[in-house]
Design a protein around this motif. Structure first.
Motif, PDB file in Angstrom:
ATOM      1  N   ALA A   1      -5.745   9.136 -16.413  1.00 27.16           N
ATOM      2  CA  ALA A   1      -5.203   7.775 -16.476  1.00 27.16           C
ATOM      3  C   ALA A   1      -3.858   7.786 -15.774  1.00 27.16           C
ATOM      4  O   ALA A   1      -2.998   8.615 -16.068  1.00 27.16           O
ATOM      5  CB  ALA A   1      -5.062   7.301 -17.920  1.00 27.16           C
ATOM      6  N   PHE A   2      -3.665   6.880 -14.818  1.00 27.34           N
ATOM      7  CA  PHE A   2      -2.421   6.812 -14.069  1.00 27.34           C
ATOM      8  C   PHE A   2      -2.321   5.437 -13.428  1.00 27.34           C
ATOM      9  O   PHE A   2      -3.248   4.621 -13.518  1.00 27.34           O
ATOM     10  CB  PHE A   2      -2.349   7.908 -12.995  1.00 27.34           C
ATOM     11  N   LYS A   3      -1.192   5.152 -12.773  1.00 24.86           N
ATOM     12  CA  LYS A   3      -0.974   3.866 -12.128  1.00 24.86           C
ATOM     13  C   LYS A   3      -0.694   4.060 -10.646  1.00 24.86           C
ATOM     14  O   LYS A   3      -0.071   5.039 -10.248  1.00 24.86           O
ATOM     15  CB  LYS A   3       0.188   3.108 -12.780  1.00 24.86           C
ATOM     16  N   VAL A   4      -1.152   3.105  -9.855  1.00 20.89           N
ATOM     17  CA  VAL A   4      -0.891   3.077  -8.421  1.00 20.89           C
ATOM     18  C   VAL A   4      -0.060   1.816  -8.162  1.00 20.89           C
ATOM     19  O   VAL A   4      -0.556   0.810  -7.661  1.00 20.89           O
ATOM     20  CB  VAL A   4      -2.192   3.070  -7.603  1.00 20.89           C
TER      21      VAL A   4
ATOM     22  N   GLN B   1      -2.576  -8.386   0.222  1.00 19.07           N
ATOM     23  CA  GLN B   1      -3.315  -7.311  -0.424  1.00 19.07           C
ATOM     24  C   GLN B   1      -4.623  -6.987   0.273  1.00 19.07           C
ATOM     25  O   GLN B   1      -5.068  -5.855   0.267  1.00 19.07           O
ATOM     26  CB  GLN B   1      -3.574  -7.674  -1.895  1.00 19.07           C
ATOM     27  N   ALA B   2      -5.246  -8.002   0.879  1.00 12.26           N
ATOM     28  CA  ALA B   2      -6.535  -7.750   1.523  1.00 12.26           C
ATOM     29  C   ALA B   2      -6.416  -6.726   2.639  1.00 12.26           C
ATOM     30  O   ALA B   2      -7.375  -6.011   2.933  1.00 12.26           O
ATOM     31  CB  ALA B   2      -7.106  -9.059   2.070  1.00 12.26           C
ATOM     32  N   HIS B   3      -5.246  -6.617   3.268  1.00  9.30           N
ATOM     33  CA  HIS B   3      -5.065  -5.692   4.379  1.00  9.30           C
ATOM     34  C   HIS B   3      -4.174  -4.509   3.989  1.00  9.30           C
ATOM     35  O   HIS B   3      -3.815  -3.709   4.838  1.00  9.30           O
ATOM     36  CB  HIS B   3      -4.468  -6.428   5.573  1.00  9.30           C
ATOM     37  N   ASN B   4      -3.816  -4.423   2.716  1.00  8.37           N
ATOM     38  CA  ASN B   4      -3.076  -3.292   2.177  1.00  8.37           C
ATOM     39  C   ASN B   4      -3.775  -2.790   0.925  1.00  8.37           C
ATOM     40  O   ASN B   4      -3.165  -2.563  -0.119  1.00  8.37           O
ATOM     41  CB  ASN B   4      -1.625  -3.682   1.855  1.00  8.37           C
ATOM     42  N   ASP B   5      -5.083  -2.652   1.035  1.00 10.48           N
ATOM     43  CA  ASP B   5      -5.926  -2.256  -0.086  1.00 10.48           C
ATOM     44  C   ASP B   5      -5.659  -0.802  -0.446  1.00 10.48           C
ATOM     45  O   ASP B   5      -5.803   0.084   0.402  1.00 10.48           O
ATOM     46  CB  ASP B   5      -7.390  -2.466   0.308  1.00 10.48           C
ATOM     47  N   CYS B   6      -5.310  -0.546  -1.704  1.00 12.95           N
ATOM     48  CA  CYS B   6      -4.991   0.825  -2.118  1.00 12.95           C
ATOM     49  C   CYS B   6      -6.222   1.694  -2.263  1.00 12.95           C
ATOM     50  O   CYS B   6      -6.114   2.912  -2.352  1.00 12.95           O
ATOM     51  CB  CYS B   6      -4.175   0.815  -3.412  1.00 12.95           C
TER      52      CYS B   6
ATOM     53  N   PHE C   1      -6.660   7.248  -3.122  1.00 13.67           N
ATOM     54  CA  PHE C   1      -5.890   6.020  -3.128  1.00 13.67           C
ATOM     55  C   PHE C   1      -4.774   6.144  -2.090  1.00 13.67           C
ATOM     56  O   PHE C   1      -4.237   7.230  -1.872  1.00 13.67           O
ATOM     57  CB  PHE C   1      -5.245   5.765  -4.498  1.00 13.67           C
ATOM     58  N   ILE C   2      -4.415   5.030  -1.478  1.00 13.74           N
ATOM     59  CA  ILE C   2      -3.251   4.940  -0.598  1.00 13.74           C
ATOM     60  C   ILE C   2      -2.257   4.009  -1.284  1.00 13.74           C
ATOM     61  O   ILE C   2      -2.548   2.830  -1.487  1.00 13.74           O
ATOM     62  CB  ILE C   2      -3.604   4.402   0.795  1.00 13.74           C
ATOM     63  N   GLN C   3      -1.103   4.548  -1.655  1.00 15.85           N
ATOM     64  CA  GLN C   3      -0.115   3.786  -2.414  1.00 15.85           C
ATOM     65  C   GLN C   3       1.046   3.370  -1.522  1.00 15.85           C
ATOM     66  O   GLN C   3       1.744   4.203  -0.958  1.00 15.85           O
ATOM     67  CB  GLN C   3       0.407   4.612  -3.598  1.00 15.85           C
ATOM     68  N   LYS C   4       1.229   2.062  -1.422  1.00 13.09           N
ATOM     69  CA  LYS C   4       2.374   1.488  -0.701  1.00 13.09           C
ATOM     70  C   LYS C   4       3.208   0.735  -1.730  1.00 13.09           C
ATOM     71  O   LYS C   4       2.774  -0.281  -2.265  1.00 13.09           O
ATOM     72  CB  LYS C   4       1.885   0.566   0.411  1.00 13.09           C
ATOM     73  N   ILE C   5       4.410   1.228  -1.997  1.00 14.71           N
ATOM     74  CA  ILE C   5       5.185   0.723  -3.121  1.00 14.71           C
ATOM     75  C   ILE C   5       5.728  -0.673  -2.847  1.00 14.71           C
ATOM     76  O   ILE C   5       5.516  -1.597  -3.629  1.00 14.71           O
ATOM     77  CB  ILE C   5       6.347   1.675  -3.458  1.00 14.71           C
TER      78      ILE C   5
ATOM     79  N   VAL D   1      -0.529   9.377  -0.504  1.00 18.05           N
ATOM     80  CA  VAL D   1      -1.970   9.602  -0.555  1.00 18.05           C
ATOM     81  C   VAL D   1      -2.272  10.383  -1.831  1.00 18.05           C
ATOM     82  O   VAL D   1      -1.715  11.470  -2.050  1.00 18.05           O
ATOM     83  CB  VAL D   1      -2.466  10.383   0.677  1.00 18.05           C
ATOM     84  N   ARG D   2      -3.159   9.835  -2.682  1.00 22.17           N
ATOM     85  CA  ARG D   2      -3.431  10.430  -3.996  1.00 22.17           C
ATOM     86  C   ARG D   2      -4.930  10.522  -4.240  1.00 22.17           C
ATOM     87  O   ARG D   2      -5.703   9.671  -3.785  1.00 22.17           O
ATOM     88  CB  ARG D   2      -2.772   9.591  -5.099  1.00 22.17           C
ATOM     89  N   LEU D   3      -5.333  11.554  -4.956  1.00 19.03           N
ATOM     90  CA  LEU D   3      -6.738  11.690  -5.329  1.00 19.03           C
ATOM     91  C   LEU D   3      -7.103  10.590  -6.308  1.00 19.03           C
ATOM     92  O   LEU D   3      -6.365  10.310  -7.259  1.00 19.03           O
ATOM     93  CB  LEU D   3      -6.999  13.058  -5.959  1.00 19.03           C
ATOM     94  N   ALA D   4      -8.243   9.964  -6.092  1.00 18.24           N
ATOM     95  CA  ALA D   4      -8.671   8.887  -6.980  1.00 18.24           C
ATOM     96  C   ALA D   4      -9.143   9.417  -8.325  1.00 18.24           C
ATOM     97  O   ALA D   4      -9.112   8.698  -9.321  1.00 18.24           O
ATOM     98  CB  ALA D   4      -9.789   8.083  -6.313  1.00 18.24           C
TER      99      ALA D   4
END
Length: 664
Positions: free
Chosen positions: A502-505, A514-519, A531-535, A544-547
């Motif tokens: 359990a974690f947060k992105v 959001q449609a063009h910055n989909d995590c 996951f690709i996280q853009k803060i 870049v994080r493992l889902a």
């Protein structure tokens, strides 16, 4: 001068320092020369010491440099120290620190950097003569020399002059260059011309920003505000420009790309009748579809047609060779399909669309009424004369909860049996359900297999893969993952699905972007997803994080310092092995590429056993997943939190998922 031997008492942030006038003023044109000459007003404390409201620890390092002309940088935050040097105007030290900082950052990127696509050199706006070409009535046209392979040199091994296009110019460079001279002009500068920029410069700068990136096989389509540029990857030439769409009068909101593999061209490249790339562009309710024959010189561009969905297109995609447009405008929800075989465009009302997913030739549609419908594209032409898309209900949620996310997994036995399918979906009320249809359930439709009610907020994403079930809710992109047990390829209850992480992105992104910055999650269902996280919206850094567990794979930072405007992860086929590339579009107009294949492989390897006897308990494997507090503070310092859109809250209504849901 006699003042050089005078003692100067300072109070810096509550810490007292004593030094000489000469020590503070041997570097000319600094804060201290202005302070001691009276050009800056002084504030003194009760002892008469000059008060300076700055960090005393960093000031102590600067004062020691002024005394000895040397500095010890062990355990020092170079970026913070450089900021203080710039404030005080100590340029000799600031230049040294800048060099130290540049040693860890290069415009050529690090080992993961794969390629750089500079922005197009000529970017006409739609209100000029070039822009009017986009609405021509001719269905067949031959691309002009400016459209065809504008420069077939934009390869992975970019030359220096191409790479320097993306660098932020100096002030004197900005003053010399015109509006259309280079992409650097689009960056603008708040200081030039006393902060005033002509409206046409702002329009041009906005049109230069990369809005959308789509990839299919070894092709990439980069969409700007009014046109799309297509690139192709080959092992011999790297990336190069193949086509450019006509300039559109309306703002491009959605694009779709479909590329054929193993084209029919012979060794001489003759395949004038063949079409190997199809590009769809949506603006409002209108959809334009082009076909590009890239085996001819020049590239032949054919406008297949302009179609009207009747409502704003929310999603544009290809299901096989069929172009599909979807809109989730509540009761006015519609689906439109252009079929390759019949060359016919059809639309149909499909009420209350909320989300979708594809599997083979199937398009599955989730609705706000709790129903899951599907369209089989292979059967579509059989009823063409009836103008019926054959929308069929597959399943109904037992509680009739609105479906907000859906994911389909086709097991390896699907190709053998044709009826072996597994579907995971999420609802507005936080439920995650898994339904299955196996050979023994044929004739009865999919059966409810499992239900998870761990989320307290609407589900925005769900992904069912070979090894994991992953769900994301609207509470700051909170992720839950479960490890899936399978027996002979079929999901099994023995020992059953077990919680994994359990974690947060966290992402502070505007809903419209959001449609063009989909995590994510990104990746095939038989491999590790990420996951690709853009803060923050104007960030130049991606995590870049493992889902499956949130572990950080790597950190990506723009090589030219420009902010990331959009991104996508795509699988490109290489000569030796497929590469998983992160494609990032930037506000500067450039596209940067990063090869994630090796770091993902390293991150998914089992970790070495930790030494025993520590007595401190097991260290969390997810501690290094998202940004550290220092990284988060640095990123948030570039963002106005009061003005930034807050992430979706638990009390939100039907969520707009940046993954695949349809906006209401």
């Amino acid at each position: 001068m006699s003042n050089y031997q005078e003692i100067v008492n300072l109070n810096v942030g509550g810490t007292r320092f004593a030094t000489s006038w000469h020590t503070l003023t041997w570097v000319p044109d600094t804060f201290f020369t202005a302070l001691l000459s009276g050009r800056i007003p002084t504030v003194r404390d009760e002892t008469g010491a000059i008060f300076i409201d700055r960090d005393p620890k960093l000031f102590g390092l600067i004062l020691n440099f002024l005394r000895t002309r040397d500095i010890d940088l062990n355990n020092v935050n170079i970026r913070a120290l450089r900021h203080e040097c710039d404030y005080f105007g100590i340029m000799p030290l600031s230049r040294r620190l800048a060099l130290c900082d540049e040693m860890n950052h290069s415009s050529c990127g690090d080992v993961l950097f794969y390629g750089y696509l500079p922005p197009p050199l000529n970017t006409p706006l739609p209100n000029n003569s070039n822009g009017r070409n986009g609405n021509g009535s001719r269905k067949n046209s031959t691309a002009s020399s400016s459209d065809v392979s504008t420069n077939r040199t934009h390869s992975r091994n970019s030359s220096l002059d191409l790479r320097t296009v993306g660098r932020i110019p100096s002030q004197d460079q900005l003053s010399r260059c015109g509006r259309g001279h280079s992409r650097a002009a689009s960056l603008g500068n708040t200081d030039c011309h006393k902060g005033l920029r002509p409206p046409e410069v702002n329009t041009w700068a906005e049109s230069m920003k990369v809005q959308i990136i789509k990839a299919h096989h070894n092709w990439v389509a980069v969409a700007y505000t009014h046109f799309v540029t297509g690139y192709r990857l080959t092992d011999s030439c790297g990336w190069y420009v193949v086509f450019q769409s006509p300039v559109q009068e309306s703002v491009i909101e959605r694009i779709a790309l479909n590329a054929k593999t193993g084209g029919g061209a012979n060794s001489s490249g003759n395949n004038s009748a063949g079409t190997d790339v199809m590009l769809g562009i949506a603006s409002g309710p209108l959809v334009k579809l082009w076909a590009f024959s890239t085996h001819t010189e020049p590239v032949r561009r054919t406008l297949i047609g302009t179609f009207n969905l009747g409502v704003r297109v929310e999603h544009l995609l290809f299901v096989g060779p069929q172009l599909v447009a979807l809109s989730g405008a509540a009761s006015r929800s519609k689906a439109g399909v252009w079929h390759t075989s019949t060359q016919h465009w059809q639309t149909q009302d499909v009420a209350h669309l909320t989300t979708y997913d594809t599997a083979g030739s199937f398009l599955l549609l989730g609705t706000a009424t709790g129903a899951i419908n599907y369209i089989d594209m292979q059967k579509f032409p059989l009823r063409m004369k009836d103008n019926d898309l054959l929308v069929t209900q597959l399943y109904k949620d037992p509680n009739q909860e609105p479906i907000t996310a859906i994911s389909v997994y086709l097991t390896p036995k699907t190709n053998l049996c044709g009826n072996w399918i597994e579907i995971a979906y999420g609802t507005r009320y936080g439920s995650v359900r898994v339904i299955v249809q196996h050979p023994e359930t044929v004739g009865h439709g999919p059966q409810l297999f499992q239900t998870f009610t761990v989320h307290q907020s609407p589900i925005t994403k769900v992904s069912l893969s070979e090894n994991y079930l992953i769900s994301v809710c609207s509470e700051y992109n909170h992720v839950r993952s479960w490890r899936v047990t399978r027996f002979r390829g079929m999901i099994s209850t023995q020992p059953g699905t077990t919680p994994e992480a359990a974690f947060k992105v966290l992402a502070l992104e505007a809903p419209t972007a959001q449609a063009h910055n989909d995590c994510g999650p990104y990746g095939e269902q038989d491999e590790e997803q990420i996951f690709i996280q853009k803060i923050v919206p104007d960030s130049d850094t991606l995590f870049v994080r493992l889902a499956s567990n949130g572990k950080r794979v790597c950190t990506i930072q723009s090589v030219d310092g420009s902010a990331v405007s959009c991104f996508v992860v795509a699988e490109c086929e290489g000569a030796l092995r497929p590469r998983r590339l992160l494609l990032a579009g930037h506000r500067s107009g450039a596209t940067q590429m990063w090869d994630l294949t090796a770091p993902i492989d390293r991150a998914t390897k089992p970790a070495a056993p930790a030494p025993t006897g520590g007595g401190e308990g097991e260290e969390s494997p997810y501690a290094d997943g998202g940004p550290s507090p220092d990284e988060l503070v640095r990123l948030l310092s570039t963002c106005d939190l009061d003005a930034s859109p807050a992430p979706a809250q638990p009390a939100a209504p039907v969520p707009h998922s940046p993954n695949r849901p349809l906006a209401p």
